[in-house]
Every structure is written in structure tokens, then in C-alpha cells.
Enzyme design. Structure first.
Site, mmCIF file in Angstrom:
data_model
loop_
_atom_site.group_PDB
_atom_site.id
_atom_site.type_symbol
_atom_site.label_atom_id
_atom_site.label_comp_id
_atom_site.label_asym_id
_atom_site.label_seq_id
_atom_site.Cartn_x
_atom_site.Cartn_y
_atom_site.Cartn_z
ATOM 1 N N ARG A 65 0.817 -1.220 0.000
ATOM 2 C CA ARG A 65 0.000 0.000 0.000
ATOM 3 C C ARG A 65 0.845 1.262 0.000
ATOM 4 N NH1 ARG A 65 -5.493 -1.164 1.034
ATOM 5 N NH2 ARG A 65 -5.830 1.032 0.568
ATOM 6 N N LEU A 93 -5.905 5.728 2.553
ATOM 7 C CA LEU A 93 -4.545 6.237 2.405
ATOM 8 C C LEU A 93 -3.736 5.933 3.666
ATOM 9 C CD1 LEU A 93 -5.623 9.610 0.815
ATOM 10 C CD2 LEU A 93 -4.491 7.724 -0.380
ATOM 11 N N ASN A 107 -12.133 14.996 2.701
ATOM 12 C CA ASN A 107 -12.971 13.876 2.265
ATOM 13 C C ASN A 107 -14.425 14.184 2.596
ATOM 14 O OD1 ASN A 107 -13.570 11.193 1.341
ATOM 15 N ND2 ASN A 107 -13.728 10.543 3.473
ATOM 16 N N HIS A 109 -18.092 12.189 3.428
ATOM 17 C CA HIS A 109 -18.566 10.871 3.883
ATOM 18 C C HIS A 109 -20.068 10.950 4.133
ATOM 19 C CE1 HIS A 109 -18.152 6.940 5.812
ATOM 20 N NE2 HIS A 109 -18.991 7.362 6.743
ATOM 21 N N ASP A 141 -7.105 12.203 8.514
ATOM 22 C CA ASP A 141 -5.974 11.885 9.377
ATOM 23 C C ASP A 141 -5.655 10.398 9.234
ATOM 24 O OD1 ASP A 141 -7.890 10.548 10.864
ATOM 25 O OD2 ASP A 141 -7.720 11.854 12.629
ATOM 26 N N GLY A 143 -6.633 7.871 10.897
ATOM 27 C CA GLY A 143 -7.704 6.949 11.222
ATOM 28 C C GLY A 143 -8.694 6.794 10.080
ATOM 29 N N ASP A 145 -11.990 7.759 8.763
ATOM 30 C CA ASP A 145 -13.051 8.772 8.879
ATOM 31 C C ASP A 145 -13.046 9.433 10.261
ATOM 32 O OD1 ASP A 145 -14.003 8.218 6.264
ATOM 33 O OD2 ASP A 145 -15.134 6.514 7.026
#
Length: 202
Positions: A65, A93, A107, A109, A141, A143, A145
Site C-alpha cells: 500500500r 490512504l 474527504n 462521507h 488523518d 484513522g 473517517d
């Protein structure tokens, strides 16, 4: 400001950003590249129709990844993007990438975070029986979401709703709010203090 948009699917939020920001001659925002992990994503067709360069990065072509993310990073840097906008990008990511672009990745959501993070927020919200759902725009960040929330908009959940009908109503609100937030980011009008994001007074 040049921005990179990362998308995996149809790119409907990308289209709104193209129409409301990229094509607005009074707005100093240019989508310099659209990056996708799927060669068949309709988001790429939308980019081509708007004469925006595309960059396809497929996970299976890389040993891990971090190598995958490094190629995405190369595309972002090649097209001199200063802000990264996720629009239905379905890969998580890695921390190294997030740290490189700290507070420069946003992002959207389809839930009212911190409720229902992850890949199936609509299904999870309906299964839980909530009466209100919505959309959240947040900085990314390390984590899932979990980044600082920039903006949220609520949408009622009806007894007759399924994932498709709820998603359609949430998207209507997404199309209104995402371009506004991206513009605030690009103009440097957002201030982050811990988990709190505020709009700078002018």
C-alpha cells in the site's frame, strides 16, 4: 490553487467541483489532475470531457500500500496540486501519505460522523434505525473517517428509505456543500485547533 481529485466511481461530486469551481473564471481553483484506482471509473470520463489530465494507479500493480500511495503522491506532485480532494475514493490512504499532506486532504462521507464510519455508512445507518443521517466533510488523518470535521449537513431518514433513496437525498446536500468547503480550503480560510475547525474571520 491547483487541486487533485481522487475518485474511484462515477465521479458525481467531481462533476460538481468541475462545474462550480474549475469552470468558474472568477474562482482561482484549477483541478490539475484526477487520479483513480480504477481505469473504468466514469470519473475519468468526466475529467477527459473537461480536458483535465488523468492518472490511473491500480493497487495490484504495486507490492504494498505504501508503494501504491507513493505513485499517487507522484501524480499529485507532478501536477503541482496543493490540495487533495477525495470524491468517492475507495482506498484508505496510509499514514505516511497522510503525514506528507497533513491538513491538505479533505474527504466527504455520507453520514454524520463520528457515527457510521467506513465503507457502508448508509446500510449501517438504516440497520441501526436512525431518524437523521447526512454528510460530513472532514480533513483526513491516520484513522478511518476520524479527522477533524469541517462541515456537516443533516438529512431526515424516512421509514420507506432504502440505501438508494437515502443516498440520493444525501447527495443533493453534498453537491451544495462540498464546493463551498473546497473553496474555503483553497482560499486558506480554515483554521484547525485540535479537533476544531473554524472559518477565519475576514
Amino acid at each position: 490553487m491547483k487541486i487533485a481529485v481522487l475518485a474511484s466511481g462515477s465521479g458525481s461530486n467531481l462533476q460538481v467541483l468541475i462545474d462550480q469551481l474549475h469552470r468558474d473564471t472568477t474562482c482561482d481553483i484549477e483541478i490539475s489532475v484526477v487520479i483513480s484506482d480504477k481505469r473504468t471509473a466514469y470519473a475519468l470520463t468526466r475529467a477527459r470531457q473537461a480536458n483535465i489530465p488523468i492518472h490511473v494507479v491500480k493497487l495490484r500493480d504495486f507490492p504494498n500500500r505504501n508503494a501504491f500511495d507513493a505513485e499517487i503522491s507522484r501524480g499529485i506532485d507532478e501536477y503541482e496540486a496543493e490540495l487533495i480532494v477525495l470524491a468517492g475514493f475507495m482506498k484508505v490512504l496510509q499514514p505516511q501519505f497522510v503525514q506528507k499532506y497533513r491538513n491538505r486532504i479533505v474527504n466527504i462521507h455520507p453520514s454524520l460522523l463520528p457515527a457510521f464510519p467506513g465503507a457502508h455508512p448508509l446500510r449501517d445507518a438504516l440497520a441501526y434505525g436512525v431518524k437523521v443521517s447526512g454528510a460530513t466533510i472532514h480533513f483526513v488523518d491516520e484513522g478511518l473517517d476520524t479527522g477533524p470535521i469541517i462541515a456537516q449537513v443533516s438529512v431526515p431518514v424516512y421509514d420507506s428509505d432504502n440505501e438508494e433513496s437515502l443516498h440520493a437525498r444525501i447527495q443533493i446536500e453534498e453537491y451544495k456543500i462540498y464546493p463551498q468547503v473546497v473553496k474555503l480550503c483553497a482560499e486558506g480560510k480554515l483554521e484547525i485547533s485540535g479537533r476544531k475547525v473554524t472559518v477565519k474571520e475576514t
